[in-house]
Design an enzyme around this catalytic site. Structure first.
Site, mmCIF file in Angstrom:
data_model
loop_
_atom_site.group_PDB
_atom_site.id
_atom_site.type_symbol
_atom_site.label_atom_id
_atom_site.label_comp_id
_atom_site.label_asym_id
_atom_site.label_seq_id
_atom_site.Cartn_x
_atom_site.Cartn_y
_atom_site.Cartn_z
ATOM 1 N N HIS A 38 1.228 5.178 -2.267
ATOM 2 C CA HIS A 38 0.744 6.094 -3.305
ATOM 3 C C HIS A 38 1.875 6.905 -3.925
ATOM 4 O O HIS A 38 1.617 7.787 -4.751
ATOM 5 C CB HIS A 38 -0.310 7.034 -2.728
ATOM 6 C CG HIS A 38 -1.517 6.323 -2.203
ATOM 7 N ND1 HIS A 38 -2.491 5.805 -3.036
ATOM 8 C CD2 HIS A 38 -1.884 6.008 -0.938
ATOM 9 C CE1 HIS A 38 -3.421 5.219 -2.302
ATOM 10 N NE2 HIS A 38 -3.076 5.321 -1.026
ATOM 11 N N ASP B 240 1.700 3.399 3.125
ATOM 12 C CA ASP B 240 0.647 4.336 2.693
ATOM 13 C C ASP B 240 1.286 5.669 2.331
ATOM 14 O O ASP B 240 0.722 6.745 2.576
ATOM 15 C CB ASP B 240 -0.417 4.508 3.773
ATOM 16 C CG ASP B 240 -1.710 5.133 3.232
ATOM 17 O OD1 ASP B 240 -1.877 5.186 1.995
ATOM 18 O OD2 ASP B 240 -2.549 5.566 4.042
ATOM 19 N N HIS C 266 0.842 -1.197 0.000
ATOM 20 C CA HIS C 266 0.000 0.000 0.000
ATOM 21 C C HIS C 266 0.877 1.246 0.000
ATOM 22 O O HIS C 266 1.372 1.678 1.038
ATOM 23 C CB HIS C 266 -0.907 -0.022 1.235
ATOM 24 C CG HIS C 266 -1.994 1.008 1.225
ATOM 25 N ND1 HIS C 266 -3.170 0.870 1.946
ATOM 26 C CD2 HIS C 266 -2.106 2.203 0.597
ATOM 27 C CE1 HIS C 266 -3.928 1.927 1.761
ATOM 28 N NE2 HIS C 266 -3.295 2.759 0.936
ATOM 29 N N HIS D 164 -11.915 1.956 5.055
ATOM 30 C CA HIS D 164 -12.617 3.222 4.814
ATOM 31 C C HIS D 164 -14.087 3.004 5.158
ATOM 32 O O HIS D 164 -14.981 3.262 4.349
ATOM 33 C CB HIS D 164 -12.441 3.672 3.365
ATOM 34 C CG HIS D 164 -11.113 4.307 3.104
ATOM 35 N ND1 HIS D 164 -10.845 5.629 3.351
ATOM 36 C CD2 HIS D 164 -9.958 3.777 2.634
ATOM 37 C CE1 HIS D 164 -9.588 5.896 3.054
ATOM 38 N NE2 HIS D 164 -9.024 4.784 2.624
ATOM 39 N N ASN E 113 -7.392 3.248 11.039
ATOM 40 C CA ASN E 113 -7.446 4.548 10.353
ATOM 41 C C ASN E 113 -8.568 4.552 9.327
ATOM 42 O O ASN E 113 -8.741 3.589 8.583
ATOM 43 C CB ASN E 113 -6.114 4.856 9.679
ATOM 44 C CG ASN E 113 -4.978 4.966 10.682
ATOM 45 O OD1 ASN E 113 -4.007 4.230 10.615
ATOM 46 N ND2 ASN E 113 -5.100 5.881 11.631
ATOM 47 N N ALA E 114 -9.331 5.668 9.267
ATOM 48 C CA ALA E 114 -10.493 5.781 8.384
ATOM 49 C C ALA E 114 -11.418 4.586 8.604
ATOM 50 O O ALA E 114 -11.884 3.946 7.672
ATOM 51 C CB ALA E 114 -10.078 5.880 6.919
ATOM 52 N N ALA F 8 -3.530 12.540 5.285
ATOM 53 C CA ALA F 8 -3.561 12.095 3.894
ATOM 54 C C ALA F 8 -2.326 11.270 3.575
ATOM 55 O O ALA F 8 -1.341 11.767 3.029
ATOM 56 C CB ALA F 8 -3.651 13.300 2.956
ATOM 57 N N GLY F 9 -2.359 9.996 3.938
ATOM 58 C CA GLY F 9 -1.205 9.145 3.702
ATOM 59 C C GLY F 9 -0.069 9.501 4.642
ATOM 60 O O GLY F 9 -0.249 10.215 5.633
#
Length: 384
Positions: A62, A274, A60, A196, A220-221, A309-310
């Site tokens: 981005h 992440d 994971h 999420h 998280n989320a 955000a990440g």
């Protein structure tokens, strides 16, 4: 490719470190011996005093080093793979944020091209779609405009563009049609992760029974645990699904990481980064898909509303964090970056441990657990 003999290293084999030589030929481990002096044709590298572990697998991420996967060209992704190799990563999934249909297809195409062209960096092992079948209430850094109910035909369209390279997807259990989609995709060999999500216990458990294999950035989320309503957290902690964990000290308190280890055991936690494009770079302003992010003290948050955000984490830092946070031995925590992600992705026959016949994906660590050398498929792709 020239055969390689790594001599006198302290090698992680079968759960412990042993001093031995590693013979590598045609990208595979061909020998593990105490003394390989008869291997005269091999190029030799003396690893005395160094620890050698399986290559890190990040399921994971981005981006990093200035590359945002949702906006990356093939050239960018090749550069990203080279950067990941400096951190000990030998294999990774390209995580694509929820985006427009056109942008998602474009991202998929760029990743497929990069996978085919990589020669000197960490290998792309597949694509992780983080969405679009996600809960708006727990969207995290996702853009709500492109979230939607479960749609198998849309997934198949994406999978066709990817020529089957999508092997991991995050789905929210409470989204309309999610339990059925989980069952369908799992039957096709796609690994489904739930996250999420504000799903209740029963809905989350239904998706797990239908084949969900993992939980995306656990805690998280995600709706948190309540003693009257265990929710998705209770379901993933109770069952045998793998739990992703961001070990940067920001997303999870070190005590939570220790609790996860005690609850799930060493074999069911997958350390992830992440990471976003800011990984490896100073504080400042960056992109995450279509969103603008500000990084302060290494903490990435959306400019729009302050949502985290990440991360700016790398796999090498995650390893050292795990050692510091848990007080456990390297032999234990190394599993979270190697054997566990390989097993979760059904790649344990080829990756995740140092055994004869497996891919020669290796990391050489110095006495401070810093990456000194990374070997991918028998080729040295990074050397400090």
């Amino acid at each position: 490719m020239q055969d390689l003999l790594i001599e006198k290293g302290n090698v992680f084999i079968n759960g412990r470190f042993e001093t031995c030589d590693i013979g590598i030929s045609n990208g595979k481990i061909v020998s593990l011996e105490k003394n390989s002096s008869d291997q005269k044709a091999f190029k030799r590298w003396n690893a005395a005093g160094k620890r050698i572990v399986p290559g890190f697998i990040d399921v994971h991420t981005h981006g990093g080093n200035g590359v945002d996967i949702n906006n990356a060209t093939t050239k960018d992704l090749l550069r990203l793979s080279r950067y990941f190799a400096t951190q000990g990563t030998t294999g990774w999934l390209a995580s694509i944020l929820t985006d427009t249909y056109e942008r998602t297809v474009q991202c998929i195409e760029q990743v497929c091209r990069a996978k085919a062209e990589i020669k000197d960096g960490a290998r792309i092992l597949g694509i992780h779609l983080e969405g679009p079948f996600l809960s708006e209430a727990y969207k995290g850094a996702m853009n709500r405009r492109w979230l939607r109910k479960a749609d198998s035909s849309l997934f198949e369209t994406y999978q066709k563009s990817a020529a089957g390279l999508i092997n991991y997807i995050t789905v929210s259990p409470e989204v309309e049609g999610a339990p059925e989609l989980v069952k369908e995709l799992s039957a096709k060999g796609v690994i489904v992760s739930i996250g999420h999500s504000g799903a209740d216990y029963e809905t989350a458990l239904a998706c797990i029974r239908n084949g969900a294999r993992s939980a995306t950035h656990t805690f998280n989320a995600m709706r948190l645990l309540d003693h009257h309503a265990p929710g998705i957290c209770g379901a993933v902690l109770e069952t045998d699904v793998y739990c992703e964990a961001i070990c940067d000290g920001k997303h999870l308190h070190p005590g939570i990481i220790r609790l996860l280890l005690k609850t799930k055991g060493l074999n069911r936690i997958v350390a992830i980064t992440d990471s976003i494009m800011a990984a490896g770079l100073p504080d400042g302003f960056y992109n995450l898909g279509v969103s603008r992010v500000q990084v302060r003290d290494g903490d990435a948050r959306l400019i729009s509303d302050g949502t985290r955000a990440g991360s700016t984490l790398t796999t090498s830092i995650a390893l050292r964090n795990l050692m510091n946070y848990t007080g456990r031995k390297l032999e234990e925590v190394i599993l979270l970056l190697t054997a566990n992600p390989a097993s979760m992705l059904n790649l344990e026959q080829h990756k995740g441990s140092i055994q004869i016949g497996k891919d020669a994906d290796l990391v050489v660590l110095d006495e401070l657990l810093r990456v000194e050398m990374t070997i991918v498929g028998g080729k040295i792709v990074y050397q400090r």
